[in-house]
Design a protein around this motif. Structure first.
Motif, short mmCIF file in Angstrom:
data_model
loop_
_atom_site.label_atom_id
_atom_site.label_comp_id
_atom_site.label_asym_id
_atom_site.label_seq_id
_atom_site.Cartn_x
_atom_site.Cartn_y
_atom_site.Cartn_z
N GLN A 114 -0.93 9.70 6.09
CA GLN A 114 0.27 8.86 6.05
C GLN A 114 -0.07 7.37 6.02
O GLN A 114 0.58 6.60 5.34
N VAL A 117 -1.34 5.93 2.26
CA VAL A 117 -0.46 5.79 1.10
C VAL A 117 0.48 4.63 1.34
O VAL A 117 1.13 4.53 2.38
N ARG A 118 0.52 3.70 0.37
CA ARG A 118 1.43 2.56 0.45
C ARG A 118 2.41 2.65 -0.72
O ARG A 118 2.00 2.84 -1.85
N ARG A 119 3.63 2.49 -0.44
CA ARG A 119 4.65 2.52 -1.49
C ARG A 119 5.15 1.13 -1.72
O ARG A 119 5.36 0.35 -0.80
N MET A 120 5.33 0.78 -2.94
CA MET A 120 5.80 -0.57 -3.27
C MET A 120 7.20 -0.55 -3.80
O MET A 120 7.74 0.25 -4.34
#
Length: 120
Positions: A114, A117-120
């Motif tokens: 978790q 992972v980076r969401r933009m």
């Protein structure tokens, strides 16, 4: 009190000479020679025997086909069972858990956590 049915005395009809000739004239009689009669009887018997032989031949063919059909049913059942086994094996081989485990062992790849992972 009398019976309800009227009764008559039975009197047989007399046949005249013209009526006898007429009945003989219209009657169908076979006047065949004894050799022709013998030939017809023998041909009928031969036809009967040949018919029975042909019937037995076709019966034998049908029984052979029935045996072959039963053998094919057995082969079909084996093929079906093998197909079910192979489908179960394929489902086991392509499961997500197995693929992730193989990737980890062989390729040293892991699923990201978790925090990775980076969401933009």
């Amino acid at each position: 009190m009398g019976p309800n049915v009227s009764a008559r005395i039975y009197r047989p009809r007399q046949m005249g000479p013209l009526q006898e000739e007429r009945s003989l004239k219209w009657g169908f009689r076979w006047h065949l020679l004894s050799t022709l009669r013998r030939f017809l009887v023998i041909s009928c018997l031969v036809a009967l025997v040949v018919g029975l032989l042909v019937t037995q031949f076709f019966y034998g063919q049908m029984m052979d086909l029935r045996v072959q059909a039963e053998q094919l049913r057995g082969v079909n059942a084996q093929t079906y069972n093998q197909n079910v086994t192979l489908l179960a094996q394929r489902a086991r081989l392509i499961s997500k858990d197995r693929i992730v485990a193989l990737a980890a062992v062989k390729l040293d790849l892991y699923e990201p956590g978790q925090r990775q992972v980076r969401r933009m």
